[in-house]
Design a protein around this motif. Structure first.
Motif, PDB file in Angstrom:
ATOM      1  N   LEU A   1       0.962  -1.024   0.323  1.00  0.00           N
ATOM      2  CA  LEU A   1      -0.189   0.189  -0.181  1.00  0.00           C
ATOM      3  C   LEU A   1       1.315   1.070  -0.043  1.00  0.00           C
ATOM      4  O   LEU A   1       0.268   1.943  -0.884  1.00  0.00           O
ATOM      5  CB  LEU A   1      -0.831   0.145   1.421  1.00  0.00           C
ATOM      6  CG  LEU A   1      -2.236  -0.569   0.694  1.00  0.00           C
ATOM      7  CD1 LEU A   1      -2.588  -1.573   2.863  1.00  0.00           C
ATOM      8  CD2 LEU A   1      -3.163  -0.333   0.094  1.00  0.00           C
ATOM      9  N   LYS A   2       2.242   1.644   0.549  1.00  0.00           N
ATOM     10  CA  LYS A   2       3.076   2.649   1.036  1.00  0.00           C
ATOM     11  C   LYS A   2       3.281   2.561  -0.440  1.00  0.00           C
ATOM     12  O   LYS A   2       3.369   3.634  -1.261  1.00  0.00           O
ATOM     13  CB  LYS A   2       3.860   2.328   1.516  1.00  0.00           C
ATOM     14  CG  LYS A   2       3.523   2.010   3.120  1.00  0.00           C
ATOM     15  CD  LYS A   2       4.883   1.954   3.739  1.00  0.00           C
ATOM     16  CE  LYS A   2       4.380   2.365   5.102  1.00  0.00           C
ATOM     17  NZ  LYS A   2       6.076   2.269   6.032  1.00  0.00           N
ATOM     18  N   ALA A   3       3.631   1.432  -1.324  1.00  0.00           N
ATOM     19  CA  ALA A   3       3.991   1.586  -2.842  1.00  0.00           C
ATOM     20  C   ALA A   3       2.905   2.433  -3.541  1.00  0.00           C
ATOM     21  O   ALA A   3       3.739   2.883  -4.316  1.00  0.00           O
ATOM     22  CB  ALA A   3       4.688  -0.188  -2.961  1.00  0.00           C
ATOM     23  N   GLU A   4       2.058   1.691  -3.312  1.00  0.00           N
ATOM     24  CA  GLU A   4       0.771   1.906  -4.628  1.00  0.00           C
ATOM     25  C   GLU A   4       0.708   3.216  -4.234  1.00  0.00           C
ATOM     26  O   GLU A   4       0.425   4.810  -4.996  1.00  0.00           O
ATOM     27  CB  GLU A   4      -0.352   1.094  -3.985  1.00  0.00           C
ATOM     28  CG  GLU A   4      -1.994   1.427  -5.072  1.00  0.00           C
ATOM     29  CD  GLU A   4      -1.050   1.232  -6.252  1.00  0.00           C
ATOM     30  OE1 GLU A   4      -1.468   0.849  -7.573  1.00  0.00           O
ATOM     31  OE2 GLU A   4       0.270  -0.037  -6.481  1.00  0.00           O
ATOM     32  N   LEU A   5       0.702   4.542  -3.253  1.00  0.00           N
ATOM     33  CA  LEU A   5       0.428   5.307  -2.850  1.00  0.00           C
ATOM     34  C   LEU A   5       1.363   6.603  -3.320  1.00  0.00           C
ATOM     35  O   LEU A   5       1.172   7.789  -3.138  1.00  0.00           O
ATOM     36  CB  LEU A   5      -0.122   5.700  -1.247  1.00  0.00           C
ATOM     37  CG  LEU A   5      -1.392   4.990  -0.267  1.00  0.00           C
ATOM     38  CD1 LEU A   5      -1.006   5.100   0.940  1.00  0.00           C
ATOM     39  CD2 LEU A   5      -2.572   5.747  -1.116  1.00  0.00           C
ATOM     40  N   LEU A   6       3.075   6.009  -2.469  1.00  0.00           N
ATOM     41  CA  LEU A   6       4.047   6.618  -3.211  1.00  0.00           C
ATOM     42  C   LEU A   6       4.173   6.559  -4.392  1.00  0.00           C
ATOM     43  O   LEU A   6       4.394   8.312  -4.910  1.00  0.00           O
ATOM     44  CB  LEU A   6       5.466   5.935  -2.961  1.00  0.00           C
ATOM     45  CG  LEU A   6       5.894   7.012  -3.028  1.00  0.00           C
ATOM     46  CD1 LEU A   6       6.711   8.196  -2.351  1.00  0.00           C
ATOM     47  CD2 LEU A   6       7.807   6.406  -2.631  1.00  0.00           C
ATOM     48  N   GLU A   7       3.557   5.703  -4.970  1.00  0.00           N
ATOM     49  CA  GLU A   7       3.518   6.260  -7.003  1.00  0.00           C
ATOM     50  C   GLU A   7       2.351   7.208  -6.943  1.00  0.00           C
ATOM     51  O   GLU A   7       1.972   7.788  -8.537  1.00  0.00           O
ATOM     52  CB  GLU A   7       3.819   4.905  -7.843  1.00  0.00           C
ATOM     53  CG  GLU A   7       3.179   4.854  -9.256  1.00  0.00           C
ATOM     54  CD  GLU A   7       3.246   3.487  -9.275  1.00  0.00           C
ATOM     55  OE1 GLU A   7       1.974   3.377 -10.264  1.00  0.00           O
ATOM     56  OE2 GLU A   7       3.719   2.107  -9.442  1.00  0.00           O
ATOM     57  N   ARG A   8       1.567   7.424  -6.813  1.00  0.00           N
ATOM     58  CA  ARG A   8       0.015   7.972  -6.782  1.00  0.00           C
ATOM     59  C   ARG A   8       0.285   9.069  -6.001  1.00  0.00           C
ATOM     60  O   ARG A   8      -0.287  10.463  -5.809  1.00  0.00           O
ATOM     61  CB  ARG A   8      -1.082   7.457  -5.910  1.00  0.00           C
ATOM     62  CG  ARG A   8      -1.257   6.900  -7.046  1.00  0.00           C
ATOM     63  CD  ARG A   8      -2.677   5.739  -6.600  1.00  0.00           C
ATOM     64  NE  ARG A   8      -2.552   4.712  -6.680  1.00  0.00           N
ATOM     65  CZ  ARG A   8      -3.939   3.933  -7.766  1.00  0.00           C
ATOM     66  NH1 ARG A   8      -5.197   4.951  -8.254  1.00  0.00           N
ATOM     67  NH2 ARG A   8      -4.338   2.976  -7.970  1.00  0.00           N
ATOM     68  N   HIS A   9       1.496  10.084  -5.472  1.00  0.00           N
ATOM     69  CA  HIS A   9       1.494  10.916  -4.778  1.00  0.00           C
ATOM     70  C   HIS A   9       0.845  11.492  -3.524  1.00  0.00           C
ATOM     71  O   HIS A   9       0.364  12.278  -2.975  1.00  0.00           O
ATOM     72  CB  HIS A   9       1.982  12.089  -5.654  1.00  0.00           C
ATOM     73  CG  HIS A   9       3.040  12.400  -6.589  1.00  0.00           C
ATOM     74  ND1 HIS A   9       4.188  12.314  -6.533  1.00  0.00           N
ATOM     75  CD2 HIS A   9       2.645  12.417  -8.239  1.00  0.00           C
ATOM     76  CE1 HIS A   9       4.783  12.316  -7.843  1.00  0.00           C
ATOM     77  NE2 HIS A   9       3.692  12.070  -8.457  1.00  0.00           N
ATOM     78  N   LEU A  10       0.618  10.151  -2.761  1.00  0.00           N
ATOM     79  CA  LEU A  10      -0.162  10.318  -1.521  1.00  0.00           C
ATOM     80  C   LEU A  10       0.740   9.803  -0.017  1.00  0.00           C
ATOM     81  O   LEU A  10      -0.007   9.876   0.782  1.00  0.00           O
ATOM     82  CB  LEU A  10      -1.282   9.263  -2.186  1.00  0.00           C
ATOM     83  CG  LEU A  10      -2.149   9.578  -3.235  1.00  0.00           C
ATOM     84  CD1 LEU A  10      -3.808   8.673  -3.618  1.00  0.00           C
ATOM     85  CD2 LEU A  10      -2.892  10.963  -3.192  1.00  0.00           C
TER      86      LEU A  10
END
Length: 167
Positions: free
Chosen positions: A112-121
């Motif tokens: 989830l952190k990786a997914e959020l990081l990719e989306r600038h969240l």
């Protein structure tokens, strides 16, 4: 005491959290230490947040220092939290929650952190109310069994962005 994702195997960004517990936190000696840290090679940024004006019974009472430095051509961050001993039990409880978290949930947190990081969240920012703290991701996965990105976004609907973190 080292804490955070570095200690729990969920580090995505080079960031190390340290808690320093004290009976009393004094501004001048802590500020002197921060000035000394600025002199170290590789240090390119330091943030000093004085929260000593907060009530002593508040978790927020203390001093926070973020030191950004270059190591092996990569920017690292040390987050140093000077916390009163009277709040140690609150932070120790959270550490125990991390220690007992199942490996599959830790994997979900990293994903989830990786997914959020990719989306600038990720990481959280007061400029982006849709962004997330690591603690929020932990709570969503460990307490509410969130297991995917859409579930986390839905979780946010009932868990507003915690403005108090930036006071």
């Amino acid at each position: 005491i080292f804490t955070g994702s570095f200690m729990h195997g969920t580090m995505l960004k080079p960031d190390i959290d340290i808690h320093v517990y004290k009976d009393e936190i004094l501004l001048e000696p802590t500020a002197d230490m921060a000035r000394m840290l600025l002199s170290y090679p590789g240090v390119h940024r330091l943030t000093f947040n004085n929260r000593l004006h907060k009530p002593k019974d508040s978790e927020k009472h203390g001093i926070y220092i973020k030191v950004k430095f270059l190591f092996n051509n990569k920017s690292w961050s040390f987050d140093i939290h000077f916390v009163l001993n009277i709040h140690k039990h609150i932070l120790e409880k959270h550490e125990e929650e991390w220690r007992t978290l199942e490996d599959n949930k830790k994997d979900i947190i990293v994903w989830l952190k990786a997914e959020l990081l990719e989306r600038h969240l990720y990481p959280a920012s007061p400029l982006n109310k849709k962004s997330f703290y690591s603690k929020e991701i932990f709570d969503a996965v460990s307490q509410d069994n969130v297991s995917d990105f859409q579930g986390l976004i839905k979780w946010r609907e009932s868990h507003p962005f915690p403005e108090a973190h930036f006071e």
